[in-house]
Design an enzyme around this catalytic site. Structure first.
Site, PDB file in Angstrom:
ATOM      1  N   SER A  79       0.842  -1.198   0.000  1.00 17.57           N
ATOM      2  CA  SER A  79       0.000   0.000   0.000  1.00 17.57           C
ATOM      3  C   SER A  79       0.882   1.255   0.000  1.00 17.57           C
ATOM      4  O   SER A  79       1.709   1.423  -0.898  1.00 17.57           O
ATOM      5  CB  SER A  79      -0.958  -0.059   1.189  1.00 17.57           C
ATOM      6  OG  SER A  79      -1.990   0.878   1.062  1.00 17.57           O
ATOM      7  N   ASP A 102      -9.482  -3.377  -6.111  1.00 14.41           N
ATOM      8  CA  ASP A 102      -8.703  -2.388  -5.351  1.00 14.41           C
ATOM      9  C   ASP A 102      -8.798  -1.024  -6.036  1.00 14.41           C
ATOM     10  O   ASP A 102      -8.684  -0.924  -7.263  1.00 14.41           O
ATOM     11  CB  ASP A 102      -7.238  -2.855  -5.294  1.00 14.41           C
ATOM     12  CG  ASP A 102      -6.410  -2.142  -4.242  1.00 14.41           C
ATOM     13  OD1 ASP A 102      -6.554  -0.914  -4.088  1.00 14.41           O
ATOM     14  OD2 ASP A 102      -5.611  -2.821  -3.580  1.00 14.41           O
ATOM     15  N   HIS A 139      -8.566  -4.191  -1.637  1.00 15.75           N
ATOM     16  CA  HIS A 139      -7.335  -3.790  -0.960  1.00 15.75           C
ATOM     17  C   HIS A 139      -7.203  -4.552   0.367  1.00 15.75           C
ATOM     18  O   HIS A 139      -8.166  -4.733   1.098  1.00 15.75           O
ATOM     19  CB  HIS A 139      -7.397  -2.283  -0.690  1.00 15.75           C
ATOM     20  CG  HIS A 139      -6.082  -1.675  -0.357  1.00 15.75           C
ATOM     21  ND1 HIS A 139      -5.061  -1.533  -1.275  1.00 15.75           N
ATOM     22  CD2 HIS A 139      -5.601  -1.159   0.804  1.00 15.75           C
ATOM     23  CE1 HIS A 139      -4.033  -0.936  -0.702  1.00 15.75           C
ATOM     24  NE2 HIS A 139      -4.328  -0.715   0.563  1.00 15.75           N
TER      25      HIS A 139
END
Length: 347
Positions: free
Chosen positions: A186, A292, A322
């Site tokens: 991330s 995502d 995600h």
């Protein structure tokens, strides 16, 4: 002649003109998610600090579920960052790895996620210990400073300082400076990509060997484009972190007056998706879920790396949002983990 069917034909035509929306959860992920429902999503947060409080508590509970790794020992180190501040670096390694001076040992420098504003090495420690144990590669994790208290360039400069420290003291640490990989998830994946650009531009020797980017947060412009989309992107229906919160975190990191604006002076070290030239970067692994919000920027970055003649392995896992590793036992998560571990072992 009958005109009675005219409106019906028109309605059918309009209905058929609507784009078909085929996005859906992976069946295994859907079954895992069913008992939790919207508890898998971050609730509305008015400030980055509110998001930090929620995310840190939630993710600490998630990673605490991982099995302990008693063979992996944590040791703490420190180095000076660009502004003279002292930052922490935590090593995850076995006793044998720390003491063996006879082998050329690879190493991963890991940068944790948290949207640039949240998380810590301590919260991520169970995951990092598992990565070190499963791969057989020791991991050094950076306790970089967070926005909004420390906006760009501090987080990425802290991470670059840790990389240069690792390279400088490689012999004392029993690691091979030619076998250093950057890894992050991330926001940490975005930081890893930014550090790789820095290392290239500043001509770090030896160069970084590879980068492993796990659904990286790369481009503030992509986040802004999603927030302006009309009609709203169907990805919003699957977002574990609402796009509005991601945009808020970009604003905390690069400045509200700059975030998301095409003509803004945002450094590619902060938002690597803005980098104009990707030539000369290390071999790169990227994976991201098909649900995502970072999907498109990850796919674009992978495509541009390939066009720049950088070795790339890219995986788009359909039906996953995600942070899908929370569903640790499903097939897609296991396939993603296998790819990441394989790249660590190939250092």
């Amino acid at each position: 002649m009958s005109l009675g069917k005219g409106p019906t034909v028109l309605e059918d035509s309009l209905a058929s003109s609507k784009p078909r929306q085929s996005l859906k959860y992976d069946p295994e992920y859907a079954r895992w998610r069913a008992p939790f429902g919207d508890k898998t999503r971050v609730p509305p947060c008015a400030t980055p600090l509110a998001f930090r409080r929620f995310n840190d508590i939630f993710m600490r509970a998630v990673w605490a579920l991982l099995p302990p790794q008693p063979s992996i020992i944590r040791t703490r180190h420190k180095c000076a960052s660009y502004d003279g501040a002292e930052i922490g670096i935590v090593r995850f390694a076995t006793t044998e790895q720390m003491e063996d001076e006879t082998k050329s040992q690879p190493v991963v420098l890991y940068l944790h996620g948290g949207a640039m504003v949240a998380m810590s090495v301590d919260i991520f420690a169970p995951r990092l210990a598992n990565l070190a144990a499963e791969s057989g590669v020791q991991v050094f994790a950076v306790e970089y400073r967070l926005a909004p208290e420390h906006p760009h360039p501090t987080p990425v400069e802290d991470c670059y300082a840790a990389l240069t420290w690792l390279s400088t003291y490689a012999a004392e640490l029993n690691v091979d400076p030619t076998r250093v990989g950057l890894m992050g998830d991330s926001a940490g994946g975005g930081l890893a990509a930014g550090v790789a650009l820095m290392a290239r531009d500043r001509r770090l020797k030896p160069p970084v060997k590879q980068q492993i980017l796990i659904y990286p947060m790369l481009d503030d412009k992509s986040t802004a484009a999603l927030s302006r989309a009309i009609p709203p992107s169907p990805l919003e229906n699957f977002a574990t972190i609402p796009n509005s919160i991601i945009m808020m975190c970009w604003e905390a990191y690069v400045g509200k007056e700059k975030a998301g604006k095409d003509d803004a002076d945002v450094s590619p070290y902060a938002a690597p998706g803005r980098a104009k030239d990707l030539r000369g970067l290390p071999s790169t692994y990227i994976d991201v879920g098909g649900l995502d919000l970072f999907r498109d920027e990850c796919a674009s970055f992978a495509t541009r790396l390939a066009a720049a003649d950088v070795e790339v392995e890219f995986h788009l896992f359909p039906g996953l949002p995600h942070g899908f590793e929370s569903a640790s036992d499903i097939g897609a998560t296991k396939r993603a983990a296998e790819g990441r571990i394989r790249w660590m072992r190939n250092l």
